[in-house]
Design a protein around this motif. Structure first.
Motif, PDB file in Angstrom:
ATOM      1  N   SER A 313      39.632  57.452  48.156  1.00 31.97           N
ATOM      2  CA  SER A 313      38.448  57.986  48.824  1.00 31.97           C
ATOM      3  C   SER A 313      38.789  59.350  49.406  1.00 31.97           C
ATOM      4  CB  SER A 313      37.992  57.045  49.946  1.00 31.97           C
ATOM      5  OG  SER A 313      36.947  57.648  50.699  1.00 31.97           O
ATOM      6  N   TYR A 352      34.861  53.583  44.693  1.00 29.33           N
ATOM      7  CA  TYR A 352      33.660  53.666  45.515  1.00 29.33           C
ATOM      8  C   TYR A 352      33.731  52.496  46.489  1.00 29.33           C
ATOM      9  CZ  TYR A 352      28.898  53.210  47.047  1.00 29.33           C
ATOM     10  OH  TYR A 352      27.796  53.086  47.831  1.00 29.33           O
ATOM     11  N   GLU A 357      31.084  52.625  52.815  1.00 32.93           N
ATOM     12  CA  GLU A 357      30.597  53.893  52.259  1.00 32.93           C
ATOM     13  C   GLU A 357      29.323  54.370  52.943  1.00 32.93           C
ATOM     14  OE1 GLU A 357      31.879  56.749  50.242  1.00 32.93           O
ATOM     15  OE2 GLU A 357      32.460  54.991  49.085  1.00 32.93           O
ATOM     16  N   TYR A 362      30.808  59.493  50.755  1.00 33.89           N
ATOM     17  CA  TYR A 362      30.574  59.594  49.307  1.00 33.89           C
ATOM     18  C   TYR A 362      30.721  61.053  48.857  1.00 33.89           C
ATOM     19  CZ  TYR A 362      27.245  59.911  45.320  1.00 33.89           C
ATOM     20  OH  TYR A 362      26.616  60.178  44.135  1.00 33.89           O
ATOM     21  N   ARG A 409      24.541  54.692  42.792  1.00 31.57           N
ATOM     22  CA  ARG A 409      25.319  55.730  43.485  1.00 31.57           C
ATOM     23  C   ARG A 409      26.603  56.032  42.721  1.00 31.57           C
ATOM     24  NH1 ARG A 409      26.227  55.278  49.867  1.00 31.57           N
ATOM     25  NH2 ARG A 409      24.111  56.081  49.872  1.00 31.57           N
ATOM     26  N   TRP A 410      27.235  54.994  42.208  1.00 29.74           N
ATOM     27  CA  TRP A 410      28.463  55.195  41.423  1.00 29.74           C
ATOM     28  C   TRP A 410      28.176  56.006  40.173  1.00 29.74           C
ATOM     29  CZ3 TRP A 410      30.210  54.349  36.562  1.00 29.74           C
ATOM     30  CH2 TRP A 410      31.590  54.454  36.369  1.00 29.74           C
ATOM     31  N   MET A 413      27.920  59.523  40.975  1.00 30.28           N
ATOM     32  CA  MET A 413      29.258  60.076  41.174  1.00 30.28           C
ATOM     33  C   MET A 413      29.898  60.383  39.819  1.00 30.28           C
ATOM     34  SD  MET A 413      32.601  58.392  43.028  1.00 30.28           S
ATOM     35  CE  MET A 413      31.997  58.464  44.700  1.00 30.28           C
TER      36      MET A 413
END
Length: 531
Positions: A313, A352, A357, A362, A409-410, A413
């Motif tokens: 992270s 993630y 998170e 993020y 969301r992943w 990313m």
């Protein structure tokens, strides 16, 4: 004695990855090496869930095995292997089945109750596997370190202790057992083991749970001379290989060891016309950056062409919560800049971290990785593995696995960081799989609670209803025992007998109780038929 080493693979993607890259299952390769060293013969099969024709797979064996040694890494692979275990026992009536692996080490109590499993290995199995085969050969079983064994009467002989292998150089690694499964002629990369264990205890990792399961030193290193001998063998046997990946949780965990290895690698390459490229995996690079001002230049001299490490992270706050080794984003960016300058490739892993998170953390991850300018990025979501500290945290705070919202969301990313689309598909499949496991675990807890409630209140019809639901998704033998007793109390004596037979076949420890109840059931049934 002939032993078949069976490796269970969760998906075709993983299987193809082995085929293309020439990787082999490490644990079973060492088990096979130990068994051959003891004078036994071995062969291997790969079982790909939902794709394998089990009958054809078993028919392809060189000869009937005396023992099947099965590796089970995850709860998912265990649940998907039930049919394989069943058919092994159906086809080979006298064959014993011993299972090992991460999942088995963490949950031996439930696995040993499986009626198709004769022994489980807790922790490392090189010595234990050899000893178990010897006991099968003699037909006499006794307590053994690292093993839980069912004897001839179905009694479970539980070991008093589990030990780590003190010297990992004493057991040879048998790669040849996989020759018929992997296309060695075409591979250009080869994986070489450096060590076992890890110095870190990250919250999401099973290392801490596994390290506590056995006695002895957890972090151990291979002798450098044995590594150099393996490189000589690779050069001769696999001329197509030009890159060596050193497999270790953290190649930087012992700086002195690493520098001594590097000096040997420089001598090795200087003595050969064909030079190997070397790739290393590290956990936290900051110790190395502080150790040497020109570390990237040094790695270049050794011909280390790729460094992979886990950022996990970009948020220092999250890294603290995950108990990661301390490093700042500035440290990581500076390290990557040094490597980029020397044209050494970098691969960064990130997770993630959905329990902690936020939109801010993020974006911190994305910003850090962009500034690192890696050649490739591997992004995945944070899995809550059983028996980890993270799993305890999630259960205590009632946090479920990743949801589709987390998945979206992943994926965003992945788009930001230009991740390969196939990895996105694999991730979506992982979410589906984890939700399947999570939902099943929630159902199991619910049905157990309701079954106990109705049994305690002598409402046996409802108890049977929920025990029948439970037996479809849980392999624990005690369920058949409770189901048999509940059925007896509803007057279903024939159904009770079948369930008593199931629980007695499993080798459950409370065998005497169920034998007594079964006799009662037979007597009642006999009296009813005479009337």
């Amino acid at each position: 004695m002939h032993i078949c080493c069976a490796y269970v693979i969760d998906s075709k993607i993983e299987f193809d990855g082995f085929l293309k890259k020439g990787y082999v299952p490490i644990g079973l390769s060492y088990i096979s090496g130990a068994l051959k060293q003891a004078g036994y013969t071995t062969e291997a099969v790969c079982f790909v869930n939902k794709l394998a024709n089990i009958e054809k797979l078993l028919d392809s064996l060189e000869k009937e095995p005396d023992v099947f040694a099965v590796s089970l890494i995850t709860v998912f692979s265990y649940s998907q292997t039930q049919e394989l275990l069943e058919k092994i026992k159906q086809k080979f009536k006298n064959t014993k089945v011993i299972v090992g692996g991460t999942y088995v080490t963490l949950f031996p109590e439930s696995v040993i109750c499986n009626r198709n499993i004769d022994a489980v290995c807790i922790g490392e199995g090189e010595k234990a596997a050899v000893e178990y085969v010897r006991q099968v050969e003699k037909g006499k079983f006794e307590k053994t370190d690292n093993l839980w064994i069912k004897d001839a009467d179905g009694k479970i002989l539980k070991c008093d202790r589990s030990l780590f292998l003190e010297d990992i150089n004493t057991v040879p690694m048998d790669r040849q057992i996989w020759d018929k499964w992997f296309k060695y002629d075409n591979i250009t990369r080869y994986s070489v083991i450096l060590q076992r264990g890890c110095p870190h205890r990250c919250l999401y990792c099973a290392n801490h749970a596994i390290s506590e399961k056995s006695e002895g030193k957890y972090l151990r290193y291979r002798d450098i001379d044995s590594i150099m001998k393996e490189l000589e063998d690779i050069k001769i046997k696999f001329p197509s290989v030009d890159s060596i990946e050193f497999n270790a949780d953290n190649a930087f965990s012992d700086m002195d060891y690493f520098f001594r290895l590097c000096e040997k690698l420089k001598i090795f390459n200087s003595a050969n016309a064909k030079k190997f490229n070397f790739e290393i995996i590290v956990n936290s690079p900051t110790k190395f950056v502080a150790h040497e001002k020109n570390i990237a230049q040094y790695l270049k001299e050794v011909n280390i062409t790729k460094v992979s490490f886990s950022l996990e992270s970009g948020s220092l706050e999250i890294r603290k919560k995950l108990n990661r080794p301390y490093y700042t984003n500035e440290d990581i960016i500076a390290f990557c800049s040094m490597l980029n300058k020397e044209k050494i490739k970098t691969r960064i892993g990130t997770i993630y971290c959905y329990p902690f998170e936020t939109a801010k953390t993020y974006m911190e991850t994305i910003d850090c990785i962009r500034k690192c300018k890696p050649d490739s990025v591997h992004v995945t979501f944070l899995r809550s593995l059983p028996k980890t500290k993270l799993n305890e945290y999630m259960e205590h705070n009632e946090i479920p696995p990743a949801t589709l919202k987390d998945g979206f969301r992943w994926i965003m990313m992945a788009v930001y960081l230009k991740i390969n689309f196939s990895e996105i598909i694999a991730y979506v499949n992982d979410i589906r799989r984890d939700w399947f496991i999570y939902k099943n675990s929630q159902k199991i807890l619910k049905y157990k609670r309701l079954a106990k409630l109705y049994l305690d209140n002598s409402d046996f019809k409802k108890a049977v209803k929920f025990l029948n639901k439970l037996v479809k998704i849980d392999t624990s033998s005690w369920i058949y025992g409770d189901l048999a007793i509940a059925k007896m109390n509803t007057g279903d004596y024939e159904g009770a007998l079948k369930d008593f037979d199931n629980v007695l076949k499993s080798g459950i420890e409370a065998k005497g109780i169920y034998e007594q109840k079964r006799e009662e059931c037979l007597k009642i049934l006999g009296n009813k038929k005479r009337k």
